[in-house]
Design an enzyme around this catalytic site. Structure first.
Site, PDB file in Angstrom:
ATOM      1  N   HIS A 162       0.832  -1.215   0.000  1.00  0.00           N
ATOM      2  CA  HIS A 162       0.000   0.000   0.000  1.00  0.00           C
ATOM      3  C   HIS A 162       0.864   1.263   0.000  1.00  0.00           C
ATOM      4  O   HIS A 162       0.432   2.307   0.491  1.00  0.00           O
ATOM      5  CB  HIS A 162      -0.959   0.016   1.190  1.00  0.00           C
ATOM      6  CG  HIS A 162      -1.693  -1.273   1.386  1.00  0.00           C
ATOM      7  ND1 HIS A 162      -2.907  -1.548   0.805  1.00  0.00           N
ATOM      8  CD2 HIS A 162      -1.343  -2.388   2.076  1.00  0.00           C
ATOM      9  CE1 HIS A 162      -3.284  -2.773   1.132  1.00  0.00           C
ATOM     10  NE2 HIS A 162      -2.355  -3.302   1.912  1.00  0.00           N
ATOM     11  N   SER A 283      14.075  21.977 -16.274  1.00  0.00           N
ATOM     12  CA  SER A 283      12.841  22.679 -16.578  1.00  0.00           C
ATOM     13  C   SER A 283      13.189  23.993 -17.258  1.00  0.00           C
ATOM     14  O   SER A 283      14.204  24.607 -16.958  1.00  0.00           O
ATOM     15  CB  SER A 283      12.073  22.945 -15.279  1.00  0.00           C
ATOM     16  OG  SER A 283      11.168  24.016 -15.460  1.00  0.00           O
ATOM     17  N   LYS A 289      15.067  22.449 -11.052  1.00  0.00           N
ATOM     18  CA  LYS A 289      14.494  21.124 -11.314  1.00  0.00           C
ATOM     19  C   LYS A 289      15.458  20.157 -11.979  1.00  0.00           C
ATOM     20  O   LYS A 289      16.251  20.514 -12.825  1.00  0.00           O
ATOM     21  CB  LYS A 289      13.274  21.270 -12.231  1.00  0.00           C
ATOM     22  CG  LYS A 289      12.116  21.973 -11.579  1.00  0.00           C
ATOM     23  CD  LYS A 289      11.295  21.044 -10.729  1.00  0.00           C
ATOM     24  CE  LYS A 289      10.423  20.218 -11.644  1.00  0.00           C
ATOM     25  NZ  LYS A 289       9.398  19.494 -10.909  1.00  0.00           N
ATOM     26  N   GLU A 296       9.865   8.353 -16.811  1.00  0.00           N
ATOM     27  CA  GLU A 296       8.474   8.791 -17.017  1.00  0.00           C
ATOM     28  C   GLU A 296       7.998   8.427 -18.419  1.00  0.00           C
ATOM     29  O   GLU A 296       6.882   7.950 -18.612  1.00  0.00           O
ATOM     30  CB  GLU A 296       8.355  10.305 -16.835  1.00  0.00           C
ATOM     31  CG  GLU A 296       8.485  10.793 -15.408  1.00  0.00           C
ATOM     32  CD  GLU A 296       8.543  12.312 -15.365  1.00  0.00           C
ATOM     33  OE1 GLU A 296       7.500  12.963 -15.533  1.00  0.00           O
ATOM     34  OE2 GLU A 296       9.644  12.855 -15.181  1.00  0.00           O
TER      35      GLU A 296
END
Ligand code: ARG
Length: 461
Positions: A162, A283, A289, A296
């Site tokens: 979980h 970024s 960033k 991804e």
């Protein structure tokens, strides 16, 4: 109809007007099926050899075809070959050029053959080679996993259920989970290869051919394990391509899960790993960033592969026997699946050595999650308490530790004994992460010695 209209080259006889330009563009596949050119030439040469061996064409014709095809291949290789949508697909483009080069022998190549069995053969050859490439990449991926797992065989990592801290595992053990998934993926591709590697040629358009062909000879020449037994089935079904897409969808699902974990682990809230800068991007607006774009994207690309599987299933479902033009739509999904899986595996093979674990952060996370609570319950059970009672006692101990803001191992013996008088000094060995890991020393468990044994078995296999 003008004689020079090359779109009418193949079937002009029966037609009273040329194909409309719109229809030509709509039906042409050469822009995407030309990548089958090597397979198309290879299969044509095998077919021609068989025709000559069977006395269906002459030895001179075969020699011309071989010479012409060598020329066609070198033109394609050199980029000087002129592909034309007027000639619809890769097959007609190559045949037309061959005929321009060698004359009548080129026109005899299509004897006893149809584009229906030709294209089915080309795709099977192409897919077989692709499966072989993918199998090699999968093996490299597994090797990289084993290397990292070996280095991190004893590194404690919070195991989650979980997405909450559950029990300690080793990072090596965690990585071996992906090794097992990849092992099954490899089995699926190998299994799919067996059914892919059968020869459709000889089925001709659908019913076979009137010439005395030798299909087994062609199968041998092309390295097929056998022939497709039924001519109608041979030209029409694409189940092997669907199987490949299904195996690919499962592989991408596994790589996507792995990607998701890398993304989470890179987040400073976890801070479990660093991913080498060459796999990250910045970024355009936020100067601070560093984004895990590569995992991804791998996660995202699973979507298109699932889509291709659905596309092919849908493509086939309503088709009456035998060949229908619908089947031309098999190529783009199949090719894109091959490309996506190949590129994604290449990325992982490169990326895994760029993963640097941060063991201190993993250990900190373990401390915050009472990860050895089950070990304490097992300890009490070994001392005679029924497991359910042990579970309840440990639950109270966890609550107390939480109030005090400490880990179970930081409670004093006196404090621990309030929850069960069975607890003694030896409990502290049980409450350590190392003790918890070492205790799970059965086959398939997370104990470092078991992780090393699993790596040994994996290497031998
Ligand atoms: N380009 C076609 C395909 O990919 C080749 C077979 C065409 N056969 C036909 N009868 N039109 O399926």
């Amino acid at each position: 109809m003008s004689q020079s209209d090359s779109s009418q080259y193949t079937w002009a006889g029966r037609f009273s007007e040329p194909t409309s330009e719109l229809v030509k563009r709509y039906t042409a596949s050469v822009n995407f099926d030309r990548r089958l050119w090597r397979q198309d030439i290879r299969a044509s040469l095998a077919h021609a050899s068989m025709l000559a061996r069977q006395g269906i064409i002459s030895a001179g014709d075969l020699a011309d075809i071989e010479r012409g095809m060598a020329q066609v291949a070198s033109e394609i290789e050199a980029g000087s070959f002129v592909w034309s949508i007027d000639l619809e697909d890769v097959h007609l483009n190559i045949e037309k050029r061959l005929t321009a080069l060698i004359g009548d022998a080129g026109k005899r190549l299509h004897t006893g053959r149809s584009r229906n069995d030709q294209v089915a053969t080309d795709i099977r050859l192409y897919l077989r080679d692709s499966i072989d490439d993918i199998s090699i990449l999968l093996e490299e991926f597994q090797t990289r996993l084993l290397e990292l797992a070996e280095r991190e065989a004893a590194t404690p990592l919070p195991g989650f259920t979980h997405l909450q801290v559950a029990q300690p595992v080793t990072l090596g053990h965690h990585l071996l989970a992906y090794f097992e998934m990849a092992r099954r993926d490899a089995e699926r591709f190998a299994d799919c290869r067996r059914r892919t590697n059968r020869l459709p040629l000889g089925a001709a358009a659908l019913a076979g051919t009137t010439y005395p062909i030798d299909r087994r000879l062609v199968a041998d020449l092309l390295g097929f394990d056998g022939v497709c037994e039924n001519s109608l089935d041979a030209v029409s079904d694409r189940d092997f391509a669907i199987e490949f897409c299904a195996a690919s969808a499962l592989l991408m699902m596994h790589l996507s899960r792995f990607s998701e974990e890398l993304v989470l682990w890179m987040n400073p809230c976890f801070g479990f790993i660093r991913l080498a800068d060459r796999f990250c991007t910045g970024s355009s607006i936020m100067p601070q960033k560093k984004n895990p774009d590569v995992p991804e994207l791998a996660r995202g690309k699973s979507g298109r592969v699932y889509g291709h599987l659905t596309a092919l299933l849908t493509l086939m479902k309503g088709q009456p026997l035998a060949y229908n033009k619908d089947n031309q739509e098999d190529k783009e999904p199949l090719f894109d699946t091959i490309d996506t899986v190949t590129d994604t595996l290449r990325i992982f093979v490169e990326m895994i050595p760029g993963i640097t674990p941060h063991p201190e952060n993993m250990r900190n996370a373990l401390r915050q999650g009472f990860a050895t609570a089950t070990d304490l319950a097992d300890y009490l059970t070994r001392k005679g308490l029924p497991f359910r009672d042990a579970h309840a006692a440990v639950g109270l101990a966890v609550r107390r530790a939480e109030q005090l803001g400490v880990d179970l191992a930081q409670l004093s013996l006196a404090e621990l004994r309030q929850f069960s008088s069975l607890i003694d000094q030896d409990v502290f060995a049980v409450l350590t992460v190392e003790g918890s890991l070492a205790a799970r020393k059965h086959l398939g468990g997370t104990a470092p010695e078991q992780v090393m044994a699993a790596i040994g078995r994996a290497r031998r296999a």
